[in-house]
Design a protein around this motif. Sequence first.
Motif, mmCIF file in Angstrom:
data_model
loop_
_atom_site.group_PDB
_atom_site.id
_atom_site.type_symbol
_atom_site.label_atom_id
_atom_site.label_comp_id
_atom_site.label_asym_id
_atom_site.label_seq_id
_atom_site.Cartn_x
_atom_site.Cartn_y
_atom_site.Cartn_z
ATOM 1 N N PHE A 107 -4.719 -13.881 2.600
ATOM 2 C CA PHE A 107 -5.506 -15.062 2.219
ATOM 3 C C PHE A 107 -6.501 -14.720 1.107
ATOM 4 O O PHE A 107 -6.640 -15.474 0.131
ATOM 5 C CB PHE A 107 -6.246 -15.593 3.450
ATOM 6 N N THR A 108 -7.181 -13.584 1.231
ATOM 7 C CA THR A 108 -8.172 -13.211 0.211
ATOM 8 C C THR A 108 -7.512 -12.938 -1.136
ATOM 9 O O THR A 108 -8.155 -13.077 -2.186
ATOM 10 C CB THR A 108 -8.963 -11.968 0.642
ATOM 11 N N THR A 109 -6.232 -12.568 -1.105
ATOM 12 C CA THR A 109 -5.513 -12.302 -2.357
ATOM 13 C C THR A 109 -5.396 -13.569 -3.204
ATOM 14 O O THR A 109 -5.352 -13.498 -4.442
ATOM 15 C CB THR A 109 -4.115 -11.735 -2.049
ATOM 16 N N LEU A 110 -5.374 -14.713 -2.549
ATOM 17 C CA LEU A 110 -5.262 -15.983 -3.276
ATOM 18 C C LEU A 110 -6.492 -16.256 -4.142
ATOM 19 O O LEU A 110 -6.418 -17.019 -5.112
ATOM 20 C CB LEU A 110 -5.064 -17.135 -2.281
ATOM 21 N N GLY A 115 -10.899 -9.260 -3.449
ATOM 22 C CA GLY A 115 -9.445 -9.141 -3.506
ATOM 23 C C GLY A 115 -9.023 -7.721 -3.847
ATOM 24 O O GLY A 115 -9.838 -6.870 -4.220
ATOM 25 N N PHE A 116 -7.736 -7.451 -3.714
ATOM 26 C CA PHE A 116 -7.208 -6.121 -4.020
ATOM 27 C C PHE A 116 -7.574 -5.694 -5.441
ATOM 28 O O PHE A 116 -7.595 -6.497 -6.372
ATOM 29 C CB PHE A 116 -5.689 -6.108 -3.882
ATOM 30 N N ASP A 117 -7.862 -4.396 -5.567
ATOM 31 C CA ASP A 117 -8.170 -3.775 -6.865
ATOM 32 C C ASP A 117 -9.316 -4.468 -7.604
ATOM 33 O O ASP A 117 -9.279 -4.637 -8.827
ATOM 34 C CB ASP A 117 -6.910 -3.761 -7.759
ATOM 35 N N GLU A 134 -12.778 -5.451 -0.974
ATOM 36 C CA GLU A 134 -11.592 -6.247 -1.288
ATOM 37 C C GLU A 134 -11.430 -7.471 -0.400
ATOM 38 O O GLU A 134 -10.882 -8.487 -0.843
ATOM 39 C CB GLU A 134 -10.343 -5.370 -1.204
ATOM 40 N N HIS A 135 -11.931 -7.380 0.861
ATOM 41 C CA HIS A 135 -11.678 -8.475 1.803
ATOM 42 C C HIS A 135 -12.915 -8.917 2.575
ATOM 43 O O HIS A 135 -12.791 -9.677 3.540
ATOM 44 C CB HIS A 135 -10.568 -8.069 2.770
#
Length: 438
Positions: free
Chosen positions: A88-91, A297-299, A331-332
């Motif tokens: 979800f956080t990637t969105l 989010g990632f990276d 990241e999250h």
Amino acid sequence: MRDLLVTAVLLGAVPFVLFAPYIGILFWSLIGYLNLHRFVWGFAGTIPFAEIIGVSTLIGLFLSKEEKRFPLTTLTVVWITFIAWISFTTLFALYPDLAYTKWLFMAKVMLMSFVTLLVMARRERVDLLVWVIVLSLGFYGFKGGLFTITHMTGTDVLVYGPPKSFIEDNNAIGLALVMALPLMNYLRKKITHRLMKWGMWCVMGLSLTAVIGTHSRGAALGLAAVGGAALLQSRYKTKALAALVLTALVGSAFVPQAWVERIQTVRHYEQDDSAMSRINSWHTSYNLASDRLIGGGFDSMQTETYLRYSPGPAPPRALNAHSIYFEVLVEHGFIGLGLFLLLGAMALRTSTWIRQHTEGRDDLTWARELAASTRLGLIGYFVSGAFLNLAYFDLYYHVIGILVLTRVIVERSLAEEVKTTLGSRTTTDRLASGTIGS
């Protein structure tokens, strides 16, 4: 010739994987930990063996007629929730393209971990998986140990993992070996052949030496934590303490001075640029997570992130969180970190459950010993990982999967015993009442 051999072995396994997907998990693990395809320099180096084996395993999953049931436990529910949250956080990631690339890698690791839960719920298969992990990482432990012994006088000579792999970095291979050592000891106890047992002792000793050869302070702390935890959970504490003291005394005579100087910097971290860089990254991670509920989010640890959230004057050379905990935090967010910590806590709880429910059961001694070994591996990960950027390390999630599988097998064994006991009592009661044969 080497390319042909590696290609023949890995692609030759595909037909077997299609009919027995658990074999695919074993080869997937072999590729992931041994990195067999990194030992070639020709055409085989361009073949995506991991993807081929992975897809073949998924196809085999549908072709296989074996009963497959996903174990829904508190641990796996937390695991699924964690994956759902970080997806979800990637969105809403600060850097969508970078985030999607890392999410895709993470998704592959988690997917194959869940497939492991579906097809490996048998004792012999769990043991095979442990053997693959131990032999794969043990190869680098053996090799790295010999390298350390023969280069003790070197000042900047470090042990590294296979190139272009998840464990290429000296810190990563150090952590992997710290986690593998308890599993090596588990297998050592199972081995009955004297020569093989001494061979495993040799691999363990050289792997321990290789951890020192990495010069990783995080791995050294993890190794100390594993040793201390092993002492506390040992039934023979006096013997275990004597073995630890003897190992320390013998090892101290051969430890390179460069390693000693490296470890001593932990005491004066404020004078070490690397340590201060880590602390700066941790502050940056905390500041970003405090500003964004879902994290970046990632990276998301990029130059712009440091310029906005870092308390330091300038971004460090290594743009990462330098900790599994702060990696998840930045990241999250705090929710992601909470789920990550809960997942680790439930894994430890599962290990405790297995040990409690197998006490006094000779037929389940293997499960009790495996639970104890995985617990030590988890402790090593939690301590070493506090200084390393390996929150999505596949070995960690494989260890959790092994714990889930072991509990499933134990529960099945206990349930069958209860069923057999109840059946025997029912037959006895019916005989006593005269309902049988009347």
